[in-house]
Design a protein around this motif. Structure first.
Motif, PDB file in Angstrom:
ATOM      1  N   LEU A  89       0.827  -1.207   0.000  1.00  0.00           N
ATOM      2  CA  LEU A  89       0.000   0.000   0.000  1.00  0.00           C
ATOM      3  C   LEU A  89       0.866   1.265   0.000  1.00  0.00           C
ATOM      4  N   LEU A  90       1.885   1.293   0.847  1.00  0.00           N
ATOM      5  CA  LEU A  90       2.786   2.447   0.876  1.00  0.00           C
ATOM      6  C   LEU A  90       3.497   2.621  -0.461  1.00  0.00           C
ATOM      7  N   THR A  91       3.948   1.531  -1.035  1.00  0.00           N
ATOM      8  CA  THR A  91       4.624   1.578  -2.332  1.00  0.00           C
ATOM      9  C   THR A  91       3.674   2.079  -3.414  1.00  0.00           C
ATOM     10  N   LYS A  92       2.455   1.582  -3.425  1.00  0.00           N
ATOM     11  CA  LYS A  92       1.455   1.997  -4.410  1.00  0.00           C
ATOM     12  C   LYS A  92       1.223   3.504  -4.358  1.00  0.00           C
ATOM     13  N   HIS A  93       1.224   4.060  -3.162  1.00  0.00           N
ATOM     14  CA  HIS A  93       0.975   5.496  -2.992  1.00  0.00           C
ATOM     15  C   HIS A  93       2.262   6.319  -2.965  1.00  0.00           C
ATOM     16  N   LYS A  94       3.366   5.655  -3.354  1.00  0.00           N
ATOM     17  CA  LYS A  94       4.669   6.312  -3.459  1.00  0.00           C
ATOM     18  C   LYS A  94       5.085   7.009  -2.158  1.00  0.00           C
ATOM     19  N   ILE A  95       4.811   6.340  -1.045  1.00  0.00           N
ATOM     20  CA  ILE A  95       5.217   6.842   0.261  1.00  0.00           C
ATOM     21  C   ILE A  95       6.579   6.245   0.591  1.00  0.00           C
ATOM     22  N   LYS A  96       7.530   7.116   0.810  1.00  0.00           N
ATOM     23  CA  LYS A  96       8.905   6.701   1.076  1.00  0.00           C
ATOM     24  C   LYS A  96       8.954   5.888   2.376  1.00  0.00           C
ATOM     25  N   HIS A  97       9.517   4.697   2.281  1.00  0.00           N
ATOM     26  CA  HIS A  97       9.647   3.825   3.441  1.00  0.00           C
ATOM     27  C   HIS A  97      10.643   2.718   3.118  1.00  0.00           C
ATOM     28  N   GLU A  98      10.963   1.951   4.119  1.00  0.00           N
ATOM     29  CA  GLU A  98      11.817   0.783   3.933  1.00  0.00           C
ATOM     30  C   GLU A  98      11.157  -0.376   4.666  1.00  0.00           C
TER      31      GLU A  98
END
Length: 69
Positions: free
Chosen positions: A19-28
């Motif tokens: 979900l974070l990746t889909k919304h281009k939210i920077k995370h690891e």
């Protein structure tokens, strides 16, 4: 985010990562050996604390490591 490969919450963590990746939210998101237990958390809590710039006395200001860019 860190999760053990044997953690019963792995599916939920993987879904949150997607979900974070889909919304281009920077995370690891890091997968490690272990389960939902202190042996795993002790390792990754230490890594999170090393990542935080705790020596910088600018309370309330962004370190640059955390943000919504």
């Amino acid at each position: 985010m860190a999760c053990g490969r044997d953690d019963f919450l792995l599916d939920r963590n993987t879904a949150f990562d997607e979900l974070l990746t889909k919304h281009k939210i920077k995370h690891e998101f890091v997968l490690g050996e272990g389960a939902h237990e202190w042996d795993f958390w002790n390792t990754y809590i230490k890594k999170a604390l090393d990542w935080l710039p705790l020596e910088n006395g600018t309370s309330g200001r962004s370190s640059g490591n955390v943000g919504l860019e």
